[in-house]
Design a protein around this motif. Structure first.
Motif, mmCIF file in Angstrom:
data_model
loop_
_atom_site.group_PDB
_atom_site.id
_atom_site.type_symbol
_atom_site.label_atom_id
_atom_site.label_comp_id
_atom_site.label_asym_id
_atom_site.label_seq_id
_atom_site.Cartn_x
_atom_site.Cartn_y
_atom_site.Cartn_z
ATOM 1 N N PRO A 92 0.832 -1.213 0.000
ATOM 2 C CA PRO A 92 0.000 0.000 0.000
ATOM 3 C C PRO A 92 0.863 1.260 0.000
ATOM 4 C CG PRO A 92 -0.760 -1.577 1.656
ATOM 5 C CD PRO A 92 0.568 -2.064 1.159
ATOM 6 N N SER A 94 1.289 5.460 0.714
ATOM 7 C CA SER A 94 0.865 6.371 1.775
ATOM 8 C C SER A 94 0.116 7.551 1.176
ATOM 9 C CB SER A 94 2.073 6.873 2.554
ATOM 10 O OG SER A 94 1.685 7.887 3.468
ATOM 11 N N THR A 232 -2.888 3.871 2.577
ATOM 12 C CA THR A 232 -3.313 4.205 3.938
ATOM 13 C C THR A 232 -3.036 5.682 4.205
ATOM 14 O OG1 THR A 232 -1.129 3.528 4.771
ATOM 15 C CG2 THR A 232 -2.891 1.888 4.832
ATOM 16 N N PRO A 233 -3.952 6.396 4.870
ATOM 17 C CA PRO A 233 -5.301 5.935 5.188
ATOM 18 C C PRO A 233 -6.104 5.710 3.912
ATOM 19 C CG PRO A 233 -5.085 8.286 5.607
ATOM 20 C CD PRO A 233 -3.710 7.795 5.281
ATOM 21 N N ALA A 234 -7.084 4.801 3.988
ATOM 22 C CA ALA A 234 -7.821 4.414 2.783
ATOM 23 C C ALA A 234 -8.559 5.599 2.175
ATOM 24 C CB ALA A 234 -8.814 3.305 3.129
#
Length: 349
Positions: A92, A94, A232-234
């Motif tokens: 993922p 950032s 993240t955060p989604a």
């Protein structure tokens, strides 16, 4: 506000002598585009569009510039791809720094994604939030081309042919692409970090992804689709459709194209379906939704039809209350807006 950018190198080459057939001419232009890209592999869509744009230069009498145009477009696409290469397919990214991130994806051509992005931005700035509105579309086909009263003075150069310009829509910051090239392809859209200005605090970033959702969903690893990269955060992507059966069929294909990336953990599905131009589903329309889209139809948010917006599109003026009110409950549920009683039409200064 200070905005910084990158200045990757640029290659250039011509296609060689004009050949006897259209197919051979286009093949020459594609080779020039690849030469401009150097060792970086660019998407076939970008390759095809670069060749087509260069061919249009020949049609308008600028035959001597044809190879250079193709090479410059190849170089720009390669530069943006290099900026967006992830450390790993399933790692993922950032999204820190963007605040709450809301990418707005068009489920079908002309669905109204730009109107939805502008309406969300207007709602948030009226509530005193610091908002960045990103217009990732080709400037020639942008639904936000008239969203600012004047072009702002801040620019961030990315390549000799591509830069970002920052303007104001009311109290919201608007970022859009500028280029000397004849067209901006999906792969030439800068990576998300390149758009982030030095604004503190930045509460919410709203992105009009542009480029037709089906093409943007081809890959979340580069270009316009990068806003759908799992992180993240989604983020909270929105999928925008019209209240028609063809629009739902198109949107199903957008989700189908994104599905393999979601399955390997590289991308995220849209959180919410937004229907532009209706207060409810017309009879017989929902049946056109496929297995991926059908669950989203039950919780769809509806933006009613507005004659003024239909005619004028998004202008520097705030969008009408009836459109803002339709989206307010969604943003309130996401804790991005205060309760209705504390909201005012007057934007804070």
């Amino acid at each position: 506000m200070t905005v910084t950018g990158h200045h990757p190198g640029q290659a250039a080459a011509g296609p060689g002598p004009r050949r006897g057939t259209v197919a051979e001419f286009v093949a020459d232009l594609e080779r020039a585009t690849r030469t401009g890209a150097g060792q970086t592999r660019i998407d076939q869509v970008d390759l095809t569009e670069a060749a087509a744009a260069a061919a249009r230069c020949a049609a308008t009498g600028r035959d001597g510039d044809v190879g250079a145009v193709a090479a410059r477009m190849g170089g720009a696409a390669a530069a943006m791809t290099a900026l967006d290469l992830p450390p790993g397919v399933v790692e993922p990214v950032s999204w820190a720094g963007f605040g709450a991130l809301i990418p707005v994806v068009s489920g079908s051509p002309g669905a109204g994604a730009s109107v939805v992005a502008a309406a969300i931005t207007d709602l948030l700035q009226l509530a005193g939030r610091c908002v960045l509105l990103i217009d990732a579309a080709d400037p020639a086909r942008s639904g936000l081309a008239a969203a600012a009263e004047a072009e702002g003075p801040w620019t961030s150069p990315l390549t000799p042919d591509l830069s970002l310009r920052y303007s104001w829509r009311g109290q919201a910051l608007l970022a859009r692409l500028e280029s000397t090239l004849p067209v901006i392809t999906p792969g030439m859209v800068p990576a998300p970090p390149q758009w982030l200005p030095e604004v503190d605090p930045l509460h919410v970033t709203v992105v009009d992804v542009g480029h037709d959702g089906w093409r943007a969903a081809a890959s979340p690893l580069a270009g316009a689709g990068g806003w759908l990269r799992l992180g993240t955060p989604a983020q909270r992507p929105l999928l925008v459709v019209r209240p028609t059966r063809p629009s739902l069929r198109h949107a199903e294909q957008v989700l189908a194209r994104l599905e393999p990336w979601v399955n390997v953990g590289a991308a995220t599905y849209p959180y919410q379906l937004v229907v532009v131009g209706a207060k409810r589903w017309p009879a017989g329309v929902v049946g056109a939704a496929g297995r991926r889209l059908e669950p989203m139809t039950e919780t769809a948010v509806f933006l009613p039809h507005d004659d003024d917006v239909l005619v004028a599109g998004v202008t520097p003026e705030l969008l009408p209350d009836r459109l803002l009110d339709a989206l307010a409950p969604l943003l309130t549920r996401w804790n991005l807006l205060p309760p209705p009683a504390s909201r005012s039409r007057k934007a804070p200064r």
